[in-house]
Design a protein around this motif. Structure first.
Motif, mmCIF file in Angstrom:
data_model
loop_
_atom_site.group_PDB
_atom_site.id
_atom_site.type_symbol
_atom_site.label_atom_id
_atom_site.label_comp_id
_atom_site.label_asym_id
_atom_site.label_seq_id
_atom_site.Cartn_x
_atom_site.Cartn_y
_atom_site.Cartn_z
ATOM 1 N N ILE A 64 11.427 38.933 -16.635
ATOM 2 C CA ILE A 64 11.096 40.277 -16.829
ATOM 3 C C ILE A 64 10.430 40.679 -15.725
ATOM 4 C CG2 ILE A 64 9.782 41.442 -18.492
ATOM 5 C CD1 ILE A 64 9.626 38.500 -20.207
ATOM 6 N N LEU A 65 10.867 41.735 -15.245
ATOM 7 C CA LEU A 65 10.610 42.346 -14.090
ATOM 8 C C LEU A 65 9.141 43.199 -14.329
ATOM 9 C CD1 LEU A 65 10.737 42.827 -11.045
ATOM 10 C CD2 LEU A 65 12.200 44.627 -11.525
ATOM 11 N N PRO A 103 8.544 32.415 -11.900
ATOM 12 C CA PRO A 103 9.582 31.883 -11.156
ATOM 13 C C PRO A 103 9.474 32.040 -9.868
ATOM 14 C CG PRO A 103 10.173 33.818 -12.266
ATOM 15 C CD PRO A 103 9.013 33.756 -12.788
ATOM 16 N N HIS A 104 10.111 31.222 -9.120
ATOM 17 C CA HIS A 104 10.276 31.323 -7.710
ATOM 18 C C HIS A 104 8.834 31.863 -6.914
ATOM 19 C CE1 HIS A 104 11.403 35.322 -8.607
ATOM 20 N NE2 HIS A 104 12.573 34.914 -9.123
ATOM 21 N N PRO A 105 7.745 31.400 -7.075
ATOM 22 C CA PRO A 105 6.508 32.036 -6.514
ATOM 23 C C PRO A 105 6.684 31.581 -4.943
ATOM 24 C CG PRO A 105 6.112 29.850 -7.269
ATOM 25 C CD PRO A 105 7.466 30.220 -7.882
ATOM 26 N N PHE A 106 5.814 32.281 -4.396
ATOM 27 C CA PHE A 106 5.569 32.326 -2.586
ATOM 28 C C PHE A 106 6.995 32.363 -2.105
ATOM 29 C CE2 PHE A 106 2.377 29.635 -5.036
ATOM 30 C CZ PHE A 106 1.336 30.484 -4.786
ATOM 31 N N SER A 111 12.019 39.915 -3.190
ATOM 32 C CA SER A 111 11.111 40.738 -3.531
ATOM 33 C C SER A 111 10.729 40.828 -5.096
ATOM 34 C CB SER A 111 11.888 42.288 -3.070
ATOM 35 O OG SER A 111 12.956 42.433 -4.313
ATOM 36 N N SER A 112 11.426 39.948 -5.734
ATOM 37 C CA SER A 112 11.021 40.141 -7.166
ATOM 38 C C SER A 112 10.069 39.101 -7.405
ATOM 39 C CB SER A 112 12.159 39.627 -8.006
ATOM 40 O OG SER A 112 13.062 38.623 -7.492
#
Length: 220
Positions: A64-65, A103-106, A111-112
């Protein structure tokens, strides 16, 4: 013990093209026991795939963006619209008795990725259940090290997944964990899970962008 990929996209995502048939074939070939389908902005792909009688357990999830980056809801029942604030999105996940996964932190090239300052605030407020510490689409291994360190310091459960946008990417990162039949059992199994796999080539991002452009042009 079963193999679990906690981050898979289907053709319901605008930048992915994996069909249900391809997903089923890959799960069988790889011996996956469970997957989380986390399409962008919808749970319809996961719900429709379940209707096909898949050979694996399916966790209904969604990326969710929000204005500050993506948040993944897990064990959802219906779609949560993108565009709401971080707090509103987390509230909507909790109202469905779902889990909050980041998800996919750091990831400095994505950009998401959720703003790291926002992530710190959420973790301190105990609003995060799972942090995706290994994502096969990470470009830099430093992102993995930073995510693992953060998860450990904040006592967050570490998750992992392929973030597959095509069939061949499925299972490139997976967890080996005890089998589960519900959310509570999943969380308990995740505490003792082991993560395996490898990063994909950075060119997978180029392929995703190309698929998104093609879908926008063709309407499919």
């Amino acid at each position: 013990m079963i193999k679990v990929d906690l981050h898979i996209h289907t053709f319901y995502s605008p930048d992915a093209n994996t069909t249900f048939e391809e997903l089923t074939d890959r799960c069988r070939v790889l011996g996956l026991g469970a997957i989380a389908i986390a399409d962008h902005g919808t749970v319809e792909g996961a719900l429709d795939y379940i209707k096909t009688g898949p050979p694996v357990k399916v966790i209904v999830a969604e990326e969710i963006l929000t204005p500050h980056g993506e948040i993944m809801g897990m064990f959802l029942k219906e779609t949560i619209p993108s565009g709401f604030s971080v707090d509103e999105t987390i509230k909507a996940i909790r109202e469905q008795d779902g889990l909050v996964c980041i998800p996919h932190p750091f990831d400095p090239v994505r950009s998401s990725a959720l703003d790291s300052r926002v992530l710190e605030q959420l973790a301190e407020a105990h609003k995060v259940d799972i942090l995706e510490t290994v994502n096969a689409r990470y470009v830099f291994n430093s992102s993995i090290r930073q995510a693992r360190k953060f998860a450990e310091s904040q006592r967050l459960l570490p998750g992992a997944g392929s973030d597959a946008h095509s069939a061949e990417e499925i299972g490139s990162v997976y967890l080996e964990m005890a089998d589960f039949n519900n959310k509570a059992q999943f969380l308990e199994a995740l505490r003792k899970a082991r993560i395996y796999g490898r990063n994909r080539s950075p060119f997978v991002h180029v392929s995703s962008i190309a698929r998104k452009i093609k879908k926008n042009i063709t309407g499919r």
